[in-house]
Design an enzyme around this catalytic site. Structure first.
Site, PDB file in Angstrom:
ATOM      1  N   TRP A 156      45.842  43.835  22.890  1.00  0.00           N
ATOM      2  CA  TRP A 156      46.596  42.883  23.332  1.00  0.00           C
ATOM      3  C   TRP A 156      45.838  41.367  23.469  1.00  0.00           C
ATOM      4  O   TRP A 156      46.346  40.798  24.315  1.00  0.00           O
ATOM      5  CB  TRP A 156      47.676  42.886  24.427  1.00  0.00           C
ATOM      6  CG  TRP A 156      48.808  44.047  24.071  1.00  0.00           C
ATOM      7  CD1 TRP A 156      48.733  45.356  24.791  1.00  0.00           C
ATOM      8  CD2 TRP A 156      49.539  44.170  23.202  1.00  0.00           C
ATOM      9  NE1 TRP A 156      49.765  46.111  24.221  1.00  0.00           N
ATOM     10  CE2 TRP A 156      50.482  45.335  23.140  1.00  0.00           C
ATOM     11  CE3 TRP A 156      50.114  43.260  21.977  1.00  0.00           C
ATOM     12  CZ2 TRP A 156      51.385  45.667  22.305  1.00  0.00           C
ATOM     13  CZ3 TRP A 156      51.197  43.701  21.125  1.00  0.00           C
ATOM     14  CH2 TRP A 156      51.841  44.698  21.347  1.00  0.00           C
ATOM     15  N   ILE A 157      44.774  41.138  23.129  1.00  0.00           N
ATOM     16  CA  ILE A 157      43.978  40.095  23.464  1.00  0.00           C
ATOM     17  C   ILE A 157      44.700  38.847  22.646  1.00  0.00           C
ATOM     18  O   ILE A 157      44.014  38.677  21.274  1.00  0.00           O
ATOM     19  CB  ILE A 157      42.531  40.267  23.205  1.00  0.00           C
ATOM     20  CG1 ILE A 157      42.141  41.826  23.841  1.00  0.00           C
ATOM     21  CG2 ILE A 157      41.567  39.173  23.739  1.00  0.00           C
ATOM     22  CD1 ILE A 157      42.502  42.021  25.359  1.00  0.00           C
ATOM     23  N   GLU A 363      49.660  38.200  31.528  1.00  0.00           N
ATOM     24  CA  GLU A 363      48.876  38.001  32.615  1.00  0.00           C
ATOM     25  C   GLU A 363      49.728  38.598  34.082  1.00  0.00           C
ATOM     26  O   GLU A 363      49.801  37.803  34.912  1.00  0.00           O
ATOM     27  CB  GLU A 363      48.891  36.217  32.756  1.00  0.00           C
ATOM     28  CG  GLU A 363      48.042  36.042  31.277  1.00  0.00           C
ATOM     29  CD  GLU A 363      47.245  34.635  31.392  1.00  0.00           C
ATOM     30  OE1 GLU A 363      47.087  34.168  32.406  1.00  0.00           O
ATOM     31  OE2 GLU A 363      47.493  33.912  30.363  1.00  0.00           O
TER      32      GLU A 363
HETATM   33  N1  CAA Z   1      40.953  36.305  43.799  1.00  0.00           N
HETATM   34  C1  CAA Z   1      39.772  36.766  44.444  1.00  0.00           C
HETATM   35  N2  CAA Z   1      39.824  38.114  44.678  1.00  0.00           N
HETATM   36  C2  CAA Z   1      40.837  38.940  44.710  1.00  0.00           C
HETATM   37  C3  CAA Z   1      42.148  38.458  44.326  1.00  0.00           C
HETATM   38  C4  CAA Z   1      42.096  37.067  43.826  1.00  0.00           C
HETATM   39  N3  CAA Z   1      43.203  36.633  43.158  1.00  0.00           N
HETATM   40  N4  CAA Z   1      42.769  39.427  44.161  1.00  0.00           N
HETATM   41  C5  CAA Z   1      42.204  40.793  44.629  1.00  0.00           C
HETATM   42  N5  CAA Z   1      40.988  40.105  44.886  1.00  0.00           N
HETATM   43  C6  CAA Z   1      39.996  40.972  45.401  1.00  0.00           C
HETATM   44  C7  CAA Z   1      40.445  41.627  46.811  1.00  0.00           C
HETATM   45  O1  CAA Z   1      39.951  40.778  47.921  1.00  0.00           O
HETATM   46  C8  CAA Z   1      39.751  42.860  46.975  1.00  0.00           C
HETATM   47  O2  CAA Z   1      38.531  42.559  47.292  1.00  0.00           O
HETATM   48  P1  CAA Z   1      37.440  43.703  47.990  1.00  0.00           P
HETATM   49  O3  CAA Z   1      37.205  44.804  47.399  1.00  0.00           O
HETATM   50  O4  CAA Z   1      36.216  42.980  48.522  1.00  0.00           O
HETATM   51  O5  CAA Z   1      38.146  44.031  49.397  1.00  0.00           O
HETATM   52  C9  CAA Z   1      39.987  43.445  45.517  1.00  0.00           C
HETATM   53  O6  CAA Z   1      39.908  42.354  44.820  1.00  0.00           O
HETATM   54  C10 CAA Z   1      40.775  44.580  45.346  1.00  0.00           C
HETATM   55  O7  CAA Z   1      42.175  43.744  45.684  1.00  0.00           O
HETATM   56  P2  CAA Z   1      43.443  44.576  46.020  1.00  0.00           P
HETATM   57  O8  CAA Z   1      43.398  45.623  46.718  1.00  0.00           O
HETATM   58  O9  CAA Z   1      44.350  43.588  46.363  1.00  0.00           O
HETATM   59  O10 CAA Z   1      43.736  44.955  44.628  1.00  0.00           O
HETATM   60  P3  CAA Z   1      44.772  46.149  44.204  1.00  0.00           P
HETATM   61  O11 CAA Z   1      44.047  46.988  43.165  1.00  0.00           O
HETATM   62  O12 CAA Z   1      45.886  46.433  45.117  1.00  0.00           O
HETATM   63  O13 CAA Z   1      46.072  45.097  43.085  1.00  0.00           O
HETATM   64  C11 CAA Z   1      46.915  44.134  41.263  1.00  0.00           C
HETATM   65  C12 CAA Z   1      45.516  44.468  42.092  1.00  0.00           C
HETATM   66  C13 CAA Z   1      47.404  42.810  41.896  1.00  0.00           C
HETATM   67  C14 CAA Z   1      47.683  45.107  40.859  1.00  0.00           C
HETATM   68  C15 CAA Z   1      46.066  43.638  39.976  1.00  0.00           C
HETATM   69  O14 CAA Z   1      45.499  44.892  39.348  1.00  0.00           O
HETATM   70  C16 CAA Z   1      46.593  43.012  38.928  1.00  0.00           C
HETATM   71  O15 CAA Z   1      46.883  41.593  39.036  1.00  0.00           O
HETATM   72  N6  CAA Z   1      47.191  43.477  37.853  1.00  0.00           N
HETATM   73  C17 CAA Z   1      47.748  42.933  36.847  1.00  0.00           C
HETATM   74  C18 CAA Z   1      46.701  42.705  35.868  1.00  0.00           C
HETATM   75  C19 CAA Z   1      47.065  41.737  34.607  1.00  0.00           C
HETATM   76  O16 CAA Z   1      47.635  40.468  35.358  1.00  0.00           O
HETATM   77  N7  CAA Z   1      46.858  41.716  33.621  1.00  0.00           N
HETATM   78  C20 CAA Z   1      47.057  40.831  32.560  1.00  0.00           C
HETATM   79  C21 CAA Z   1      45.983  40.862  31.546  1.00  0.00           C
HETATM   80  S1  CAA Z   1      45.562  39.190  30.758  1.00  0.00           S
HETATM   81  C22 CAA Z   1      46.458  38.820  29.651  1.00  0.00           C
HETATM   82  O17 CAA Z   1      47.687  39.100  29.711  1.00  0.00           O
HETATM   83  C23 CAA Z   1      46.217  37.797  28.693  1.00  0.00           C
HETATM   84  C24 CAA Z   1      46.593  37.490  27.577  1.00  0.00           C
HETATM   85  O18 CAA Z   1      46.349  37.994  26.664  1.00  0.00           O
HETATM   86  C25 CAA Z   1      47.549  36.238  27.562  1.00  0.00           C
END
Ligand code: CAA
Length: 380
Positions: A156-157, A363
């Site tokens: 899905w890139i 996203e």
């Molecule tokens: N900025 C910087 N650091 C961040 C952050 C942010 N926004 N969010 C989290 N972190 C860091 C945290 O501080 C934490 O750091 P430490 O290890 O130092 O403590 C670490 O990352 C882990 O954070 P969480 O524990 O909050 O992470 P999680 O595993 O509980 O949750 C999630 C993460 C929000 C579910 C995440 O996996 C997520 O956003 N998933 C969705 C992915 C996504 O959006 N995919 C889309 C793909 S891209 C796409 O669609 C492109 C396209 O083609 C258009």
């Protein structure tokens, strides 16, 4: 507090609106129907400096702010949602992390030509088994001397079929979980890289996406983006910006659907008067107008915070959550206002319904946005 756009922001809005009306709106239905990549439009995006809106001029960008960027994506998406996301991915998901985490040498090679629009970038995070659970990466990078050997796949890139380089996420230490993820800058002419044909999708059919494969692909260690193990932060902070782009895209789709509904409601008559004189239609139009404005305020707030350099994860997630769900509601109402004609391929509104749907998924799904928002709200 000031709700007025400044002169530069207004000028970007005017320029993008004019470009969309001239080059995008007249072609969007045809591109959708034939799944045509909008080659000439992408070239013109480059000429108008819309592929690196917030990248400083010294790196080939327009050097504008993120409100300008959100305005540009809204206007482009109003004309063609596919062109909007092609621009958004290059701006937010590719240029932004290179700008933020890249070295000067990396910026020269991997930012300037991309912000200028001579080359196109993409973001390789999603895998067949790692969508919402972005930390479950199984593309592996193993260090051998001065290089890494990468094996795995992505899917899905968006922009993948046309991309010249990828911001690629890999696992360098499985035991470390999200702290074992590492980002690389990878040119797509690297031996061992292959990509599949463009995906067949329900909407945004002119914005090509694809699966990609890495087989013993050797990438020099100098192409690490950020430090080893820092990839999850690179991905998450990039998505904080990317979600502003998708929220703006949703806004553009909604506006297009709304404006077509307003126009049609003045032309179509029932029970002896234009349908917009019936309160049932007026209520739908009032709801659409209100929700579009509410979404735009959330989008611009997130963009303003990004410009201030403060963490805006929750505000970006709120903007994306609200704007994407709003776009779906608005597109459905607009179709309803059109009645039977709304269901016809002779009108654009059925395309807006299909295009809006993806904004609740890519996203980060709406469910992921709620997780991000709740995590931020509850820690306060
Ligand atoms: N900025 C910087 N650091 C961040 C952050 C942010 N926004 N969010 C989290 N972190 C860091 C945290 O501080 C934490 O750091 P430490 O290890 O130092 O403590 C670490 O990352 C882990 O954070 P969480 O524990 O909050 O992470 P999680 O595993 O509980 O949750 C999630 C993460 C929000 C579910 C995440 O996996 C997520 O956003 N998933 C969705 C992915 C996504 O959006 N995919 C889309 C793909 S891209 C796409 O669609 C492109 C396209 O083609 C258009």
């Amino acid at each position: 507090m000031n709700f007025e756009l400044n002169d530069v922001q207004r000028e970007i809005q005017r320029m993008c609106r004019e470009f969309a009306a001239k080059e995008l709106t007249p072609n969007a239905r045809k591109w959708d129907e034939h799944h045509t990549w909008p080659t000439d439009a992408v070239k013109k995006l480059a000429e108008l400096s819309l592929l690196g809106v917030a990248v400083p001029e010294q790196y080939g960008g327009a050097g504008l702010d993120n409100v300008c960027y959100a305005i540009a994506v809204e206007e482009l998406s109003r004309g063609c949602a596919s062109t909007g996301v092609i621009a958004s991915v290059n701006n937010s998901l590719y240029c932004d992390p290179v700008m933020k985490f890249g070295t000067e040498a990396q910026k020269e090679e991997f930012l300037t030509p991309f912000a200028r629009g001579d080359k196109l970038g993409c973001f390789g995070l999603t895998e067949p088994e790692a969508g919402s659970d972005a930390a479950a990466q199984s593309t592996v990078a193993v260090r051998r001397g001065d290089e890494y050997i990468i094996n795995g796949s992505k899917n899905w890139i968006t922009n993948g079929p046309k991309a010249d380089a990828i911001v690629l996420f890999t696992m360098t230490n499985k035991e470390a979980g999200h702290r074992g993820i590492t980002a690389f800058l990878v040119p797509t002419n690297t031996p061992g890289f292959t990509r599949a044909e463009p995906d067949k999708k329900m909407g945004i059919s002119a914005a090509w996406s694809c699966s990609m494969f890495f087989e013993d692909m050797r990438v020099p260690a100098k192409n690490l983006l950020g430090k080893e193990g820092e990839g999850f932060k690179v991905a998450m902070s990039t998505l904080d910006g990317g979600r502003i782009g998708i929220a703006a895209q949703a806004l553009g789709i909604a506006r297009s659907a709304y404006e077509e509904a307003v126009r049609y409601s003045g032309e179509r008559k029932s029970f002896g008067k234009p349908i917009r004189e019936h309160q049932a239609i007026q209520f739908m139009i009032a709801d659409m107008a209100t929700e579009i404005d509410a979404a735009r305020l959330l989008v611009w707030r997130a963009a303003l915070l990004k410009d201030k350099g403060v963490r805006h994860s929750a505000e970006s997630a709120m903007a994306k959550l609200y704007a994407s769900e709003m776009a779906n509601r608005v597109a459905h109402k607009a179709l309803q206002v059109h009645g039977g004609m709304g269901y016809s391929k002779e009108m654009d509104v059925e395309r807006h319904v299909r295009d809006a749907r993806i904004t609740e998924i890519y996203e980060g799904t709406s469910e992921i946005q709620r997780i991000v928002i709740a995590a931020n709200v509850l820690k306060e």
